[in-house]
Each structure stands twice: as structure tokens, then as C-alpha cells.
Enzyme design. Structure first.
Site, short mmCIF file in Angstrom:
data_model
loop_
_atom_site.label_atom_id
_atom_site.label_comp_id
_atom_site.label_asym_id
_atom_site.label_seq_id
_atom_site.Cartn_x
_atom_site.Cartn_y
_atom_site.Cartn_z
CG ASP A 319 -2.62 8.28 -7.85
OD1 ASP A 319 -2.08 8.81 -6.85
OD2 ASP A 319 -2.28 8.54 -9.02
CB ALA A 320 -4.03 11.09 -3.99
#
Length: 620
Positions: A319-320
Site C-alpha cells: 500500500d502507499a
């Protein structure tokens, strides 16, 4: 022309094949290391301020391939980018941007890039509604499951895939297969299909197959499961304390099921979330405190469980990495090194480039990451296997196909067909099929000609009243927005009302979701959620005292209905609240409409059934 295009395709395939051979045989040297690193990075380019505006204040959207980003892609051999709503204006602009990115890679002899988007449908959709159909969202699909099985998961994701593919995207960070077993989950809720793991698994696998049937790589998320959290990983580090039996039977089940299907997900996205029974390793965070390792940084979870135990052969993407669930605990250098050593193939958004100063900082970090690969701090053999997976996926999903057709042809095709009548019909069909009558004590269908309506904001007031009047033109309607109520003033007079309709969005929606009919001052000055809820309760008590029928509408997560069972004679859940606003307010041409509100009006007035079944438990 056909011969020229065939030669381009052959050259692109030859590049990918030669790179795969290089990785299979083994490689050495700085340039090869830089290539491998670049392919494992997926950058965002949401904003850029050439004037040096501080990164945290820069809000100038990037809508063309700026020379600064072109140079980063070129020199860094970057393997992928992710685009957000700020990058996306209209079909022509989007196609020109994506086409330029892929043309740059082709000219530089680089593999085509992953161009990713979060187009889940419902409340997470980056494309403008006039470009691509938003649909109602996953929990609405879950509400249709008892009658329609996986039909809507297939139809919706097929429609999403065709739309984003026309625009030049090749990766969709979807679907979300987190099992929402926590009513207070602030970030997942209606993004989940529901609380039943098997249902979530079947709908998720159907979505994956539909996306990938149109050559869009699907990224299942968020591994190992974000469904039982009360913290948003964008702002903190959530923790799941399930026992191992629950982890296996609930959290991991949808991922395992999808992996075992014939069409396994091309990607799986990690979660910035602690699972102490999966990995109780502790590490020293940036503030010096010891904390449990989150899944994104966990070798036991990503390699031990996902790769080895569950047998996943595809691409693991983080994820980011600029989210607080990582950024508050690990510096930028280690936010890439640690996930790679844990088993992640791609580092998503490892550093935000926003101005010339941050470009310099990016290259400093890039050199540190290259050094970590060269020195063995990042395992080289694992890196080669990782890049091989990436290149094989690019070859398998034919990422070079987008630029095989001329740019003008791509633009014309999209302008002529998007958002697409079939997609809009599917959106309407889903909204109607998901509409759920939670309970009814003789209130529905609504009777009479004078309704008092309360909606979360002006856009939804307009969408609701427009839909009701279209079905019953003689209705007398008054609609108040919860953003504008004054809790110190007397409640509205319900003497002449035949019914009260209250629509609620819980958790609270954002300014961007208000449809452009409220400015920042309205947003800042609105009553807080507790004040709004207290006002609604007083209103419903008043309606009961005056024997006025009241119906409560849960427009987002339906759990809130339990708070109003004793006050409203009926309750309905829609699982979505999207509206499209067109026109200009100053010109008096503004209009708001949405499939959810059309379906809701039909259900409230008894013109159509409400066949949905809530896929989550609503306490009585």
C-alpha cells in the site's frame, strides 16, 4: 502502417524477452541494478510546483507528462505510476497523459509501465463521473448476493475494466476483499462486500476474473485483512488481535480462495496493519519506541504466509508508503528496503515528488536504494526473481498494446463510447437490486403529498427531491441539508407533513464527496456529526409526537440504523450515496442526480421492490 505497428510490437516484446533472459541468467553492474530498482518502484505525480512551493503546501495538479517526471521515469527506469483524481480531467486529457508515459518508455527502450488507478467503484473512484461510471460500490454488490450471486461483481468489474482500459490504465487496485466485521471501521465499511468471508471470497474472485478478462491487472487488497480495525492506516497503525482460527477463517480466506482460482489475482496489496499472532516481531520506530512490525514490513507475513504457505506466485505490491501507517514509523530509505526484504515486489509511492527540492531528495534516496541492492542489504537473488515476475506480468497482460493504435484513434473511441450506456444501465440495476428494506412498521410505501426531507448536504437534497418529483410531480417537498442546520433554532413545523424522510451518511463524508455544491467555508462551519445526530433524534421524536410517519435512510454503512429503530417507523439501506452535479450554480443550471436516489425514490413510493439483504448485521 500495419507493418510499422507490427515492428513496434515485435521490438517491445523483444525488449521484454531479452530482459527476462538477463534476469534468468543473472546480471551484475550498476546499470542493471538501477534497472531492477526502477522496475520495482511505482510513483505518484499528483502535484508539482516548479516554483519551489513547499511540498506539503503544493496543490498544483499534474495533468500532462511534465519534463521533470519524464526525466525521473527515464533516468530511474521507473516501472510504474499511479494516478489520482487530481491528474484526471476528461477522456482526451487522460489518454494523452497515459499515452505520453508509454511512448516515453518505448522511445527509451524500457518496458511499458504499469499505470495504476484506484477505481473500486462507490466511494473510491478517481475518474470523473462523465468519463467512467462510478457504480454504487462493493457493499451494495454484497446486498445483491442472495438473489444474484456473483452477477453484479462480474458486470460491474467488467464495465470498470473496459472503461479504464480505453483510457490507458492497466492496473486497478481493486477489489477490496477485507471482511468488514467491525461496525466502527472508518476506512473500509462499504468498500467491503460484507461480513461473511465466503461471500466476500466469491465476489472478490469474480471481480478479479472480470477485470483480468479485459487485460487489467487486478490487485486484491488489503492483505492480510483490514476488516476488523477502528484505525485508518492513512492516519495511524491499526492492529488486529484475532486468534489464529479467526485469522484463517475470516481474514485470510478471501485471499486464499482467490489464489486457488484458475484466474488468480495478478497483484496482492499489503496492509499497513499489525497482526501480532502472525508476526510479533518488534522494531524501533522513528520516535525510538518499540512497536510491532506491520504486515507491509513483515517477512513472516509476506513471504512466510502469502508466498510460501498460501502459494501466491503473483506480484506483491505495498500500500502507499507515504501513509501514516508506515511514514510515522520508518524513514524513507527503510520504507523501501524493509518491504523488499519482507517479500514485496513493488514499492508504491515511496517518496512524493512535489517540487525541485524533492526531486533532489528523491535522487539521494534512489542512490541509497541502489547501494542497498549492490551491497546485498537487499537480497539480489530475491530482487531478480521479483523483477522477473514484474516483466512476465507486463508481457502476459500486453502493456504495450495501448500505444499500438494511434493516439487520435484512442481519443475518438473513448469520447464516442464513455461512460457507456451499458455501464449506466448496470449502475441503475445494481442500485435497485441492492436497495434494502431493513424494517417497516406500516410506513412504506409512503403516502400523501407533502414530505419533509433531510439529507446530508445540498447535492443530495437536490438529487432526492428531483428523483421524487420525477415519479410524482405533484409532491410538495421541503429539503434541509444537515450541513446547514442551526441546532439552536426551533425544529421545523411538521404539522402539514405527511411523512419525514431522513438520509444519513455515517461515517461522515468528505468535502470532495459533496458534489461541488458546498465551498470550504460551508464545510468548516457545518455542525459536527454529534450535533447533527442529536438534531435528527429531536426531529424524529417530534415527528412521533405529531403522528407523522418517518423513514430513516442509511446512505453509507447501515449499522447506524440501530440507533434510530425506536424513532423511525421504517429504515432503508442503500450502501451508497454518490451524486453527479452538473451545471453552474451562478447561472441557475445546476443539477444533481444519482442512481441510488432514483432507486430510493422508486422504493419509497412503492414503484419498485426493495429486494436487497444487508450483508452486515444491524443490531436490533
Amino acid at each position: 502502417m500495419h507493418l510499422e505497428r507490427a515492428l513496434i510490437v515485435m521490438r517491445t516484446k523483444a525488449v521484454l524477452v531479452s530482459l527476462l533472459v538477463m534476469l534468468t541468467v543473472g546480471c551484475s553492474g550498476g546499470q542493471d541494478t538501477e534497472f531492477m530498482l526502477g522496475q520495482k518502484l511505482m510513483l505518484d505525480m499528483r502535484y508539482y510546483c516548479a516554483d519551489g512551493t513547499p511540498a506539503e503546501s503544493c496543490k498544483t495538479p499534474v495533468t500532462t507528462l511534465l519534463p521533470e517526471f519524464a526525466e525521473i521515469i527515464r533516468q530511474g527506469r521507473i516501472g510504474g505510476v499511479i494516478l489520482f483524481a487530481e491528474n484526471l480531467d476528461n477522456s482526451q486529457q487522460i489518454i494523452e497523459l497515459n499515452y505520453a508515459i508509454q511512448q516515453l518508455a518505448k522511445e527509451e527502450g524500457l518496458p511499458p509501465l504499469f499505470i495504476a488507478i484506484d477505481q473500486e467503484g462507490g466511494r473510491v473512484a478517481r475518474l470523473p463521473d462523465e468519463v467512467a461510471t462510478r457504480y454504487v460500490g462493493n457493499m451494495a454488490i454484497g446486498a445483491t448476493y442472495p438473489l444474484y450471486n456473483t452477477t453484479f461483481a462480474e458486470r460491474v468489474n467488467k464495465g470498470i475494466a473496459k472503461s479504464i482500459g480505453q483510457l490507458g490504465f492497466n492496473v486497478n487496485f481493486a477489489p477490496t476483499v477485507d471482511v468488514n466485521v467491525n461496525a466502527d471501521n472508518p476506512v473500509i465499511n462499504v468498500r467491503s462486500y460484507g461480513e461473511d468471508p465466503q461471500m466476500v471470497a466469491e465476489l472478490g474472485a469474480a471481480a478479479v476474473a472480470a477485470l483480468q478478462s479485459e487485460n487489467i491487472l487486478s490487485a486484491l487488497k488489503h492483505f492480510p485483512g483490514h476488516g476488523d480495525t477502528h484505525t485508518d492506516s492513512h492516519t495511524g497503525l491499526p492492529r488486529v488481535d484475532h486468534d489464529l482460527a479467526t485469522v484463517e477463517a475470516v481474514d485470510l480466506l478471501p485471499f486464499r480462495y482467490a489464489i486457488e482460482q484458475g484466474q488468480a489475482p495478478a497483484m496482492i496489496m499489503t496492509a499497513h496493519i499489525q497482526y501480532p499472532l502472525l508476526d510479533d516481531t518488534r522494531f524501533k520506530a522513528l520516535d525510538g519506541e518499540e512497536t510491532l512490525v506491520p504486515a507491509t514490513l513483515s517477512h513472516k507475513i509476506l513471504t512466510g504466509i502469502l508466498r510460501n504457505k498460501m502459494g501466491y506466485q503473483g506480484i506483491i505490491v505495498t500500500d502507499a508508503l507515504d501513509m501514516a501507517g508506515i511514514a510515522h514509523y520508518v524513514d524513507h530509505k527503510n520504507a523501501v528496503i524493509k518491504p523488499f526484504n519482507a517479500g514485496a515486489d513493488i514499492a508504491l509511492m515511496p517518496y512524493a515528488v512535489r517540487n525541485p527540492q524533492s526531486i533532489s531528495r528523491f535522487w539521494e534516496l534512489y542512490k541509497q536504494w541502489v547501494q542497498a541492492m549492490s551491497s546485498g542489504e537487499i537480497d539480489r537473488q530475491q530482487t531478480q526473481l521479483s523483477v522477473k515476475r514484474i516483466l512476465q506480468a507486463k508481457q502476459q497482460f500486453e502493456l504495450d498494446e495501448f500505444t499500438r493504435k494511434p493516439l487520435a484513434q484512442r481519443i475518438q473511441s473513448a469520447v464516442d463510447t464513455l461512460p457507456g450506456e451499458d455501464n449506466q444501465r448496470t449502475e441503475m440495476a445494481l442500485a435497485s437490486a441492492a436497495l434494502t428494506q431493513v424494517y417497516n412498521r406500516g410506513v412504506l410505501p409512503l403516502r400523501g403529498s407533502r414530505f419533509y426531507v433531510v439529507m446530508p448536504d445540498e447535492a443530495r437534497c437536490m438529487a432526492m427531491t428531483t428523483a421524487l418529483l420525477k415519479l410524482q410531480p405533484g409532491l410538495q417537498l421541503t429539503c434541509d441539508a444537515l450541513t446547514a442546520i442551526d441546532p439552536d433554532k426551533a425544529l421545523p413545523d411538521l404539522t402539514d407533513s405527511d411523512a419525514v424522510i431522513v438520509g444519513d451518511i455515517t461515517p461522515q463524508h468528505s468535502l470532495a464527496e459533496m458534489g461541488g455544491m458546498a465551498d470550504l467555508s460551508v464545510w468548516r462551519n457545518r455542525p459536527d456529526k454529534n450535533t447533527q445526530e442529536a438534531w435528527v433524534r429531536r426531529l424524529l421524536v417530534s415527528a412521533g409526537e405529531q403522528s407523522v410517519n418517518a423513514v430513516f435512510i442509511a446512505l453509507r454503512a447501515p449499522y447506524i440504523i440501530s440507533d434510530y429503530r425506536h424513532l423511525a417507523g421504517a429504515a432503508v439501506a442503500t450502501f451508497g450515496y454518490n451524486v453527479t452535479v452538473t451545471g453552474a450554480e451562478e447561472e441557475g443550471t445546476v443539477r444533481a442526480h444519482g442512481a441510488v436516489f432514483t432507486a430510493l425514490a422508486e422504493g419509497l413510493l412503492g414503484r419498485s421492490p426493495m429486494p436487497g439483504k444487508s450483508p452486515v448485521t444491524i443490531d436490533e
